[in-house]
Design an enzyme around this catalytic site. Sequence first.
Site, PDB file in Angstrom:
ATOM      1  N   LYS A 333     -26.359  13.791  -3.210  1.00  0.00           N
ATOM      2  CA  LYS A 333     -26.692  15.179  -2.883  1.00  0.00           C
ATOM      3  C   LYS A 333     -25.591  16.139  -3.316  1.00  0.00           C
ATOM      4  CE  LYS A 333     -27.211  16.283   1.515  1.00  0.00           C
ATOM      5  NZ  LYS A 333     -27.817  16.627   2.832  1.00  0.00           N
ATOM      6  N   GLY A 406     -25.913  23.374   4.441  1.00  0.00           N
ATOM      7  CA  GLY A 406     -24.584  23.938   4.617  1.00  0.00           C
ATOM      8  C   GLY A 406     -23.779  23.905   3.326  1.00  0.00           C
ATOM      9  N   ARG A 434     -24.214  26.954  12.434  1.00  0.00           N
ATOM     10  CA  ARG A 434     -23.030  26.274  11.913  1.00  0.00           C
ATOM     11  C   ARG A 434     -21.947  27.270  11.507  1.00  0.00           C
ATOM     12  NH1 ARG A 434     -25.512  21.857   7.939  1.00  0.00           N
ATOM     13  NH2 ARG A 434     -23.363  21.135   7.834  1.00  0.00           N
ATOM     14  N   ASP A 627     -19.358  11.724   6.643  1.00  0.00           N
ATOM     15  CA  ASP A 627     -20.811  11.800   6.812  1.00  0.00           C
ATOM     16  C   ASP A 627     -21.430  10.471   7.220  1.00  0.00           C
ATOM     17  OD1 ASP A 627     -21.234  14.494   6.360  1.00  0.00           O
ATOM     18  OD2 ASP A 627     -21.385  14.254   4.189  1.00  0.00           O
ATOM     19  N   LYS A 654     -21.321  19.395  12.724  1.00  0.00           N
ATOM     20  CA  LYS A 654     -22.249  19.077  11.643  1.00  0.00           C
ATOM     21  C   LYS A 654     -23.639  19.585  12.054  1.00  0.00           C
ATOM     22  CE  LYS A 654     -19.671  16.844   8.579  1.00  0.00           C
ATOM     23  NZ  LYS A 654     -19.637  17.213   7.138  1.00  0.00           N
ATOM     24  N   ARG A 658     -22.358  15.259  16.282  1.00  0.00           N
ATOM     25  CA  ARG A 658     -22.686  13.859  16.005  1.00  0.00           C
ATOM     26  C   ARG A 658     -21.964  12.886  16.921  1.00  0.00           C
ATOM     27  NH1 ARG A 658     -23.187  14.430   9.355  1.00  0.00           N
ATOM     28  NH2 ARG A 658     -25.374  15.058   9.429  1.00  0.00           N
TER      29      ARG A 658
END
Length: 747
Positions: A333, A406, A434, A627, A654, A658
């Site tokens: 990505k 983001g 965010r 991530d 995030k 998380r």
Amino acid sequence: MNHVRHAQQPSPVVNRLVVIGLGLIGGSFAKGLREAGLCREVIGFDLDVRSRELAVELGVVDRCADTLAEACHGADVIQLATPILALERLLGELAKLELGEAVITDVGSAKGNVVRCARNVFGEMPSHFVPGHPIAGSELSGVTAAKSTLFRRHKVILTPGENTDPQALALVTKLWSALGADVEHMDVAHHDEVLAATSHLPHLLAFGLVDSLAKRHENLEIFRYAAGGFRDFTRIAGSDPVMWHDIFLANREAVLHTLDDFRADLDALRAAVDEGDGHQLLGVFTRAKAAREHFSKILARRAYVDVMHSNDLVFLANPGGSLTGHLRVPGDKSISHRSIMLGSLAEGVTEVEGFLEGEDALATIQAFRDMGVVIEGPHQGRVTVHGVGLHGLKAPPGPIYLGNSGTSMRLLSGLLAAQPFDTTLTGDASLSKRPMNRVAKPLREMGAVIETAPEGRPPLTIRGGQRLSGMHYEMPMASAQVKSCLLLAGLYAAGQTSVTEPAPTRDHTERMLCGFGYPVTVKGSTALVEPGHKLQATHIEVPADISSAAFFMVAASIAQGSEILLEHVGVNPTRTGVIDILKLMGGDISLENPREVGGEPVADIRVRGAKLKGIDIPEDLVPLAIDEFPVLFVAAACAEGRTTLRGAEELRVKESDRIQVMADGLQTLGVKAEPTPDGIVIEGGAIGSGEVWAHGDHRIAMSFSVAALRASGPIRIHDCANVATSFPNFLALAQRAGMQVHSEGDS
């Protein structure tokens, strides 16, 4: 929005509702409110005697009056549902009556005309008059077509004025909401402009095209060979001619304005065809195709969330199984985003292969299309970007919507800070929470003018025409997005721009800039750029995303007897923390066929089942696996002993918190997981079954899908819709590899 359910039998909020004009819209309004029990009495009036009789017979109204004066006597709410040009005469008659405090509203599709008429006959706009327009209809007409559910999940636009009584507005809003409508308030002039563009102009074009072709000598041949596209476009030419005649006369100013804009665009298209300008045609066609798909997704999602009050896609993950075979996960990505950004700023045509067709990366494509870049595709991972050069972007027609991405917002803010035009960057509800100050603050130090919502949240408005100065920035926390943002701004800034990071982060931007021929100096933990160079178009092959591969690496590691080969995965040393951590835990992972593609290291990754043990995760590996931690927490839950993570406070900001969300889910499944301010402590042990919530975070949803491999029973995972954002074919790949997870409702 409050929906009134029939089963609740609510108390009436209106004693006497009067509906004038018993056609499809007026009849459906009356019937819906009568069935909902919100009115003690519903009275109808229509000049057509048969319509009045049918309205009573069909239960649309309680009774009908024979005259307007009789109908309106003692009314609390009067709904005007006559054709729009009949409204002027009707308002004139109402002005002669004693209406008391009755609230008046209407359903006309041109609000400026209604307001002008009301002012003419009443002397001023009555404070109890709330103009309205339901955007709903049917190919059927008349009172016999009235449906109490006609307005459910449809928009109703109310256009109150400065002197509109707030209680009257609240009452009309409540009545429409009770019918299941999504009620919005809008300025009168804005409403008429929007409807002129989205409804009135298409009808005008359809009527005009069919009439133009029908007048030709060869008209029978034209209609005989007309294909589906012609039928779809001209279907609306079958609409009621008298009604549309009224609408165009009532809203002629807004229609003319929209028609003039369209005529200018049509002239430009004609010139492109005449001159054989394929680039211009390709730009129009690719933008149009993408815009239709892009906005359809936005609107579909919005309707799904706002109106149906549910975005709860549930994954059902069943226990057991092992993973085997070869897998190719979607493209990286981060690299997909950057390929579009730098390809757009390059000179020449950039070809991209392996592009990730998830919603985040598609949002970046749409952003650059909005700024005048011609982009073909994506089609099966192939994208062609017709670069405009560093100074070739154009002002977008409106705010740039970035969905949940983001990365798009943070990187674009740097790239746009020195453009000559203003830009506003917006996103969905998740992105809007965010923090963006981490990029806004250093950009302001370079001379950018950036406005944010409170606490540095989106939307971001970036003022154009600013002269940026290069600077050296010591990042307070490791962040590839902040680093990339400032390096992109540095392409436009006077002097050198350098960024020093406290720990290594992804260096895709530095590598790709070099791949496009733009020099970047990297010394230790500092990256430096200066202006005055160009980006030259290139060919980019996007490797498979290691963040996506991580779910299968953990899955194969924890499921006994597994062996999988993950093909063509990007193994950039700033991204391989997940491999290093799993190896420290005892994972059986090997890299095969290492190679370099487009400046990025790539390898095939073989993973076999292994007995994992708990570890203290080295803090220097944290930024290299930031991530991947949600699924690494699952590995820790399956490991023998304790796993401790520190120095990962970034995980709390995030797509979700998380740390907390994973701790909550693991505890639900019987795992001892204690969150700390900057990490978590997990005691490995048995995983039970139960219901967990992903909180709209795709990585959480996929991590708990992996956890089910070692669970004692099924795990139901709520709020999984955003998996399509990051990993479009996750379920299909997971099932092919041997995991037993599917969307609830699918077999």
